[in-house]
Motif scaffolding. Sequence first.
Motif, PDB file in Angstrom:
ATOM      1  N   ASP A 265       0.869  -1.164   0.000  1.00 52.74           N
ATOM      2  CA  ASP A 265       0.000   0.000   0.000  1.00 52.74           C
ATOM      3  C   ASP A 265       0.913   1.224   0.000  1.00 52.74           C
ATOM      4  O   ASP A 265       1.435   1.606   1.052  1.00 52.74           O
ATOM      5  CB  ASP A 265      -0.905  -0.018   1.236  1.00 52.74           C
ATOM      6  N   GLY A 266       1.142   1.788  -1.171  1.00 52.32           N
ATOM      7  CA  GLY A 266       2.133   2.861  -1.292  1.00 52.32           C
ATOM      8  C   GLY A 266       3.506   2.278  -1.040  1.00 52.32           C
ATOM      9  O   GLY A 266       3.918   1.334  -1.721  1.00 52.32           O
ATOM     10  N   ASP A 267       4.190   2.791  -0.014  1.00 53.34           N
ATOM     11  CA  ASP A 267       5.505   2.224   0.332  1.00 53.34           C
ATOM     12  C   ASP A 267       5.430   1.342   1.578  1.00 53.34           C
ATOM     13  O   ASP A 267       6.439   0.934   2.120  1.00 53.34           O
ATOM     14  CB  ASP A 267       6.545   3.339   0.516  1.00 53.34           C
ATOM     15  N   ARG A 268       4.203   1.045   2.025  1.00 53.33           N
ATOM     16  CA  ARG A 268       4.014   0.205   3.217  1.00 53.33           C
ATOM     17  C   ARG A 268       3.675  -1.222   2.810  1.00 53.33           C
ATOM     18  O   ARG A 268       2.777  -1.454   2.008  1.00 53.33           O
ATOM     19  CB  ARG A 268       2.849   0.713   4.077  1.00 53.33           C
ATOM     20  N   TRP A 269       4.381  -2.172   3.368  1.00 59.56           N
ATOM     21  CA  TRP A 269       4.032  -3.591   3.227  1.00 59.56           C
ATOM     22  C   TRP A 269       3.113  -3.875   4.402  1.00 59.56           C
ATOM     23  O   TRP A 269       3.551  -4.027   5.542  1.00 59.56           O
ATOM     24  CB  TRP A 269       5.293  -4.443   3.260  1.00 59.56           C
TER      25      TRP A 269
ATOM     26  N   GLU B 266       7.939 -13.284  10.159  1.00 62.33           N
ATOM     27  CA  GLU B 266       9.222 -13.201   9.453  1.00 62.33           C
ATOM     28  C   GLU B 266       9.074 -13.572   7.983  1.00 62.33           C
ATOM     29  O   GLU B 266       9.672 -12.942   7.108  1.00 62.33           O
ATOM     30  CB  GLU B 266      10.254 -14.109  10.122  1.00 62.33           C
ATOM     31  N   HIS B 267       8.270 -14.582   7.706  1.00 63.31           N
ATOM     32  CA  HIS B 267       8.063 -14.996   6.316  1.00 63.31           C
ATOM     33  C   HIS B 267       7.385 -13.881   5.524  1.00 63.31           C
ATOM     34  O   HIS B 267       7.821 -13.543   4.420  1.00 63.31           O
ATOM     35  CB  HIS B 267       7.225 -16.273   6.241  1.00 63.31           C
ATOM     36  N   ALA B 268       6.320 -13.311   6.080  1.00 67.39           N
ATOM     37  CA  ALA B 268       5.610 -12.237   5.385  1.00 67.39           C
ATOM     38  C   ALA B 268       6.537 -11.047   5.135  1.00 67.39           C
ATOM     39  O   ALA B 268       6.520 -10.454   4.049  1.00 67.39           O
ATOM     40  CB  ALA B 268       4.384 -11.814   6.179  1.00 67.39           C
ATOM     41  N   GLU B 269       7.352 -10.708   6.115  1.00 65.40           N
ATOM     42  CA  GLU B 269       8.313  -9.614   5.925  1.00 65.40           C
ATOM     43  C   GLU B 269       9.296  -9.937   4.811  1.00 65.40           C
ATOM     44  O   GLU B 269       9.629  -9.081   3.998  1.00 65.40           O
ATOM     45  CB  GLU B 269       9.079  -9.352   7.225  1.00 65.40           C
ATOM     46  N   SER B 270       9.749 -11.179   4.756  1.00 68.39           N
ATOM     47  CA  SER B 270      10.750 -11.567   3.739  1.00 68.39           C
ATOM     48  C   SER B 270      10.193 -11.522   2.318  1.00 68.39           C
ATOM     49  O   SER B 270      10.958 -11.513   1.363  1.00 68.39           O
ATOM     50  CB  SER B 270      11.302 -12.965   4.039  1.00 68.39           C
ATOM     51  N   GLN B 271       8.878 -11.471   2.193  1.00 70.17           N
ATOM     52  CA  GLN B 271       8.243 -11.449   0.875  1.00 70.17           C
ATOM     53  C   GLN B 271       7.964 -10.028   0.383  1.00 70.17           C
ATOM     54  O   GLN B 271       7.415  -9.846  -0.705  1.00 70.17           O
ATOM     55  CB  GLN B 271       6.930 -12.239   0.916  1.00 70.17           C
ATOM     56  N   ALA B 272       8.343  -9.034   1.146  1.00 71.03           N
ATOM     57  CA  ALA B 272       8.073  -7.642   0.772  1.00 71.03           C
ATOM     58  C   ALA B 272       8.747  -7.304  -0.555  1.00 71.03           C
ATOM     59  O   ALA B 272       9.914  -7.634  -0.767  1.00 71.03           O
ATOM     60  CB  ALA B 272       8.561  -6.699   1.863  1.00 71.03           C
ATOM     61  N   PRO B 273       8.031  -6.649  -1.455  1.00 69.70           N
ATOM     62  CA  PRO B 273       8.617  -6.258  -2.736  1.00 69.70           C
ATOM     63  C   PRO B 273       9.614  -5.110  -2.571  1.00 69.70           C
ATOM     64  O   PRO B 273       9.653  -4.446  -1.524  1.00 69.70           O
ATOM     65  CB  PRO B 273       7.400  -5.823  -3.560  1.00 69.70           C
ATOM     66  N   ALA B 274      10.373  -4.867  -3.598  1.00 70.42           N
ATOM     67  CA  ALA B 274      11.429  -3.851  -3.559  1.00 70.42           C
ATOM     68  C   ALA B 274      10.915  -2.459  -3.195  1.00 70.42           C
ATOM     69  O   ALA B 274      11.615  -1.684  -2.570  1.00 70.42           O
ATOM     70  CB  ALA B 274      12.154  -3.810  -4.902  1.00 70.42           C
ATOM     71  N   GLY B 275       9.677  -2.130  -3.551  1.00 72.79           N
ATOM     72  CA  GLY B 275       9.137  -0.804  -3.273  1.00 72.79           C
ATOM     73  C   GLY B 275       8.736  -0.564  -1.833  1.00 72.79           C
ATOM     74  O   GLY B 275       8.429   0.564  -1.447  1.00 72.79           O
TER      75      GLY B 275
END
Length: 155
Positions: free
Chosen positions: A71-75, A97-106
């Motif tokens: 959402d914008g720059d927020r995962w 931790e898994h969800a954080e590791s999947q964050a896109p580059a943006g």
Amino acid sequence: MEITDVRPEDGPELLVLQRCCWVQEAILNDTLDIPALHETLEDVRDWTKTWSVWVVRHEHRLVGAVRARLDGDRWELGRLMVAPDLAGRGLGRRLLEHAESQAPAGARRFALFTGARSTRNITLYQRAGYRLTDPADAGGHIRGAVYLEKDVTQR
């Protein structure tokens, strides 16, 4: 227990797990005004199509899940849930931790909400580096919820 992508056929079990987890939140936070308690199977199926969703199974039972979206720059992370009988064994931390590791580059920061009286959740998130802060936009979240975030670089 392996974390995998949600499958279309996981919807019914995901709905049951969600209700089990959010009944406890309703009791802790003294409110039934929690969207997760009022969703239908169709609602759950709909958000599994618009969010990234991961689940954990123990043998054939769905015992944990988490969702995230940019959402914008927020995962934005949400619906982090662990079967009540398995709580306190590190599964929630692993899902987070898994969800954080999947964050896109943006993504520049992680963000989530939880109940203001959900001390176990707040402790988990603070130990993972999140800090309580004012929400960027509280729309669509329950009254009495608190907002936490952390920079992606703290991962």
